[in-house]
Design a protein around this motif. Sequence first.
Motif, short mmCIF file in Angstrom:
data_model
loop_
_atom_site.label_atom_id
_atom_site.label_comp_id
_atom_site.label_asym_id
_atom_site.label_seq_id
_atom_site.Cartn_x
_atom_site.Cartn_y
_atom_site.Cartn_z
N TYR A 145 0.81 -1.21 0.00
CA TYR A 145 0.00 0.00 0.00
C TYR A 145 0.85 1.28 0.00
N ASN A 146 2.16 1.10 0.09
CA ASN A 146 3.06 2.25 0.07
C ASN A 146 3.64 2.47 -1.32
N ASP A 147 3.80 3.72 -1.68
CA ASP A 147 4.53 4.09 -2.89
C ASP A 147 5.84 4.71 -2.42
N ALA A 148 6.87 3.88 -2.24
CA ALA A 148 8.15 4.32 -1.70
C ALA A 148 9.13 4.59 -2.83
N ARG A 149 9.81 5.73 -2.77
CA ARG A 149 10.74 6.12 -3.83
C ARG A 149 12.01 6.74 -3.25
N TRP A 150 13.09 6.52 -3.94
CA TRP A 150 14.39 7.09 -3.56
C TRP A 150 14.46 8.53 -4.03
N LEU A 151 15.01 9.41 -3.18
CA LEU A 151 15.20 10.81 -3.54
C LEU A 151 16.65 11.21 -3.32
N ASP A 152 17.17 12.01 -4.22
CA ASP A 152 18.49 12.62 -4.04
C ASP A 152 18.28 14.11 -3.80
N LEU A 153 18.33 14.50 -2.54
CA LEU A 153 18.13 15.89 -2.17
C LEU A 153 19.48 16.62 -2.09
N PRO A 154 19.47 17.94 -2.13
CA PRO A 154 20.74 18.68 -1.97
C PRO A 154 21.47 18.33 -0.68
N GLY A 156 21.39 15.33 0.80
CA GLY A 156 21.77 13.93 0.86
C GLY A 156 20.64 13.01 0.44
N PRO A 157 20.82 11.68 0.62
CA PRO A 157 19.79 10.72 0.20
C PRO A 157 18.56 10.79 1.10
N ALA A 158 17.41 10.42 0.54
CA ALA A 158 16.15 10.41 1.28
C ALA A 158 15.22 9.40 0.64
N VAL A 159 14.15 9.08 1.35
CA VAL A 159 13.15 8.14 0.84
C VAL A 159 11.77 8.75 1.08
N SER A 160 10.96 8.82 0.04
CA SER A 160 9.59 9.30 0.18
C SER A 160 8.64 8.12 0.20
N CYS A 161 7.52 8.29 0.89
CA CYS A 161 6.51 7.24 0.97
C CYS A 161 5.14 7.89 0.89
N VAL A 162 4.37 7.57 -0.14
CA VAL A 162 3.04 8.13 -0.34
C VAL A 162 2.00 7.07 0.02
N THR A 163 1.01 7.48 0.81
CA THR A 163 -0.08 6.59 1.20
C THR A 163 -1.40 7.31 1.01
N LEU A 164 -2.32 6.70 0.28
CA LEU A 164 -3.66 7.24 0.07
C LEU A 164 -4.66 6.36 0.82
N ARG A 165 -5.59 7.01 1.53
CA ARG A 165 -6.60 6.26 2.28
C ARG A 165 -7.98 6.88 2.03
N GLN A 166 -8.99 6.02 2.01
CA GLN A 166 -10.36 6.47 1.82
C GLN A 166 -11.19 6.11 3.05
N LEU A 182 -14.35 10.08 2.02
CA LEU A 182 -13.30 11.11 2.08
C LEU A 182 -11.97 10.47 1.73
N LEU A 183 -11.33 10.98 0.69
CA LEU A 183 -10.02 10.51 0.28
C LEU A 183 -8.95 11.42 0.87
N THR A 184 -7.95 10.83 1.50
CA THR A 184 -6.85 11.61 2.09
C THR A 184 -5.53 11.11 1.54
N GLY A 185 -4.55 11.98 1.56
CA GLY A 185 -3.22 11.62 1.09
C GLY A 185 -2.16 12.03 2.09
N GLN A 186 -1.14 11.20 2.23
CA GLN A 186 0.00 11.51 3.09
C GLN A 186 1.29 11.22 2.36
N ILE A 187 2.20 12.16 2.42
CA ILE A 187 3.54 11.91 1.91
C ILE A 187 4.52 12.13 3.05
N GLN A 188 5.36 11.13 3.27
CA GLN A 188 6.33 11.17 4.36
C GLN A 188 7.71 10.96 3.77
#
Length: 240
Positions: A145-154, A156-166, A182-188
Amino acid sequence: MKTSAHSASGVPLTPAHEEPPPIWFLVPEGFFALPLAATSEERAERAQSFVRELYSRGDEELWEPAAPYYAGIAELMAGTGISYSAMGLFSTAAEQEDGTAAGHELAEGAAQCAFTVAAVPTDQTAQNTDVVAQGIHSILSSDPYNDARWLDLPCGPAVSCVTLRQYEINPELTADGQKSELLTGQIQVHVPFPTGPFTAVFTLFTASMDYWAELCDLLVAILNTVSFNDPVTDAGGGAS
């Protein structure tokens, strides 16, 4: 800054034996920081300023009862490890006739979000932030249920995780008396500290899903300002 296991979305934590090192970031106009502070006196003082900024068109009749409410929210957050928490309010009004943005005029509609930053203790050394990020990515990716992605920020490295819930809302809580959803979204976003055994966790949550892309862009803008070194010192201006 205290720590909390509730901020890490299932990422294994280690006991905190020290306070996390400092971290710097900038937030754009439209974010209103909650009055987080170590003592009740500080929270009460900051709450007074907070309500005057949030309800800029109000008066003492509104501000006086609202301030203790937000001071109480800040007190509840005191033990959760959150070091920064803000409400985001952004106008959804169309551009003005001269083509300029409508700014933060909220009378014609607003997109809202909640934004927090916390530091959680993780087992790492200053040299292996890539390894920590890879481990976080592996753990978060294991949940379908997670959309986890690698990020290269100025910073250093990071990981994003998007979760949608209804969520299903009961008829007695809706304006028209009908059951609704009600649809909600969270990005961490998890950003390992290169300066100590901690990971910064940036969380944005919203139910204004019609403006999800714009809110994600705002978070990206914030993440691009994150620094683990004092920007003032780095710019040659001395510590601030």
